[in-house]
Design a protein around this motif. Structure first.
Motif, PDB file in Angstrom:
ATOM      1  N   TRP A 191     -22.363   6.850   9.083  1.00  0.00           N
ATOM      2  CA  TRP A 191     -23.372   7.665   9.303  1.00  0.00           C
ATOM      3  C   TRP A 191     -24.150   8.460   8.145  1.00  0.00           C
ATOM      4  O   TRP A 191     -23.555   9.260   7.899  1.00  0.00           O
ATOM      5  CB  TRP A 191     -22.607   8.929  10.264  1.00  0.00           C
ATOM      6  N   GLU A 237     -27.001   9.963   7.907  1.00  0.00           N
ATOM      7  CA  GLU A 237     -27.494  11.466   7.960  1.00  0.00           C
ATOM      8  C   GLU A 237     -26.314  12.293   7.599  1.00  0.00           C
ATOM      9  O   GLU A 237     -26.379  13.353   7.256  1.00  0.00           O
ATOM     10  CB  GLU A 237     -27.868  11.586   9.455  1.00  0.00           C
ATOM     11  N   PHE A 238     -25.086  12.086   8.411  1.00  0.00           N
ATOM     12  CA  PHE A 238     -23.909  13.161   8.166  1.00  0.00           C
ATOM     13  C   PHE A 238     -23.602  13.012   6.670  1.00  0.00           C
ATOM     14  O   PHE A 238     -23.372  14.347   6.436  1.00  0.00           O
ATOM     15  CB  PHE A 238     -22.761  12.378   9.098  1.00  0.00           C
ATOM     16  N   GLU A 239     -23.350  12.118   5.933  1.00  0.00           N
ATOM     17  CA  GLU A 239     -23.043  12.186   4.759  1.00  0.00           C
ATOM     18  C   GLU A 239     -24.187  12.938   3.774  1.00  0.00           C
ATOM     19  O   GLU A 239     -23.694  13.712   2.991  1.00  0.00           O
ATOM     20  CB  GLU A 239     -23.404  10.585   3.923  1.00  0.00           C
ATOM     21  N   LEU A 272     -26.007  15.367   4.937  1.00  0.00           N
ATOM     22  CA  LEU A 272     -25.617  16.833   5.462  1.00  0.00           C
ATOM     23  C   LEU A 272     -24.189  17.480   4.787  1.00  0.00           C
ATOM     24  O   LEU A 272     -24.538  18.456   4.214  1.00  0.00           O
ATOM     25  CB  LEU A 272     -25.557  16.894   6.783  1.00  0.00           C
ATOM     26  N   MET A 273     -23.291  16.702   4.798  1.00  0.00           N
ATOM     27  CA  MET A 273     -22.159  17.274   4.103  1.00  0.00           C
ATOM     28  C   MET A 273     -22.424  17.325   2.587  1.00  0.00           C
ATOM     29  O   MET A 273     -21.684  18.154   1.905  1.00  0.00           O
ATOM     30  CB  MET A 273     -21.024  16.121   4.402  1.00  0.00           C
ATOM     31  N   HIS A 312     -31.297  18.929   5.661  1.00  0.00           N
ATOM     32  CA  HIS A 312     -30.870  19.027   6.849  1.00  0.00           C
ATOM     33  C   HIS A 312     -31.516  17.799   7.636  1.00  0.00           C
ATOM     34  O   HIS A 312     -32.577  17.264   7.214  1.00  0.00           O
ATOM     35  CB  HIS A 312     -31.553  20.244   7.726  1.00  0.00           C
ATOM     36  N   SER A 313     -30.977  17.488   8.683  1.00  0.00           N
ATOM     37  CA  SER A 313     -31.589  16.429   9.614  1.00  0.00           C
ATOM     38  C   SER A 313     -32.761  16.997  10.483  1.00  0.00           C
ATOM     39  O   SER A 313     -32.754  18.222  10.408  1.00  0.00           O
ATOM     40  CB  SER A 313     -30.598  15.944  10.619  1.00  0.00           C
ATOM     41  N   GLU A 373     -31.381  19.506  12.829  1.00  0.00           N
ATOM     42  CA  GLU A 373     -31.091  20.648  12.438  1.00  0.00           C
ATOM     43  C   GLU A 373     -32.173  21.536  12.233  1.00  0.00           C
ATOM     44  O   GLU A 373     -32.036  22.787  12.127  1.00  0.00           O
ATOM     45  CB  GLU A 373     -29.968  20.708  11.111  1.00  0.00           C
TER      46      GLU A 373
END
Length: 210
Positions: A183, A185-187, A189-190, A195-196, A199
């Motif tokens: 994932w 996009e998640f990586e 963001l973290m 931001h996606s 978001e």
């Protein structure tokens, strides 16, 4: 978020201010663990102040930025393929712009030395940290790692062998494997990269409604 203006440099914080600062300190400790385990230098870059110092057990002091620049290459050089760091039992003392914390650490390492049999290294210790708040940001100014115990064990499982009852192998497993997961996009963001689109849209919606 800054503590309220009622806090002063010579006194401990109010309950509300303490909760705010403890949350920020905890987030910094967790980002450090994720940065190591995901081999994410972007997260590690924001942990230590430029003039900070780090001491691991009996080793000599090293600056925080130098430690960050060396730790991930050291993992690779020593054949440390996977790590899993867990933080717990965090005890803090907080003033307006300075905080001390002791955090229990348990760290798993899968070690595959060149030309040798792989093994598991498990370390138990404590991070003893001095945090300082500068320009509203809390970062580590001094860190000492105390090693309390360790265990070295023969490799407990061969994930290259199939079929396995758990259906886990080096191809399917993500947890414990360094680097980016499926994932992306998640990586990002973290890691605090951006931001996606979702978001960004939510933030815009909230700002228009306020």
């Amino acid at each position: 978020m800054k503590p309220s203006s009622t806090a002063n440099s010579g006194a401990e914080l109010s309950t509300v201010d303490r909760v705010v600062v403890e949350s920020e300190l905890s987030a910094t400790l967790h980002r450090y663990c994720r940065g190591l385990d995901r081999r994410d230098s972007r997260l590690l870059d924001g942990i230590f102040w430029p003039d900070s110092t780090v001491r691991y057990s009996s080793a000599d002091d090293i600056s925080g930025p130098d430690f960050v620049s060396q730790i991930l290459p050291t993992f690779e050089r020593r054949g440390i393929e996977m790590t899993h760091h867990m933080i717990g039992n965090v005890l803090t003392r907080i003033w307006a712009h300075v905080a001390y914390s002791e955090s229990y650490l348990r760290a798993f390492h899968r070690v595959v030395p060149p030309g040798k049999q792989p093994y598991d290294l498990i370390i138990g210790g404590r991070f003893q940290d001095r945090f300082e708040q500068r320009n509203g940001d809390w970062k580590i100014a001094r860190r000492v790692l105390v090693f309390d115990w360790f265990r070295e064990c023969a490799d407990a499982a061969d994930w290259t062998v199939e079929p396995r009852a758990s259906d886990l192998n080096f191809t399917t497993a993500v947890i414990g494997s360094p680097g980016r997961g499926p994932w992306s996009e998640f990586e990002d963001l973290m890691s605090g990269v951006h931001h996606s689109a979702r978001e960004t849209a939510l933030e815009a919606e909230a700002s228009h409604g306020s």
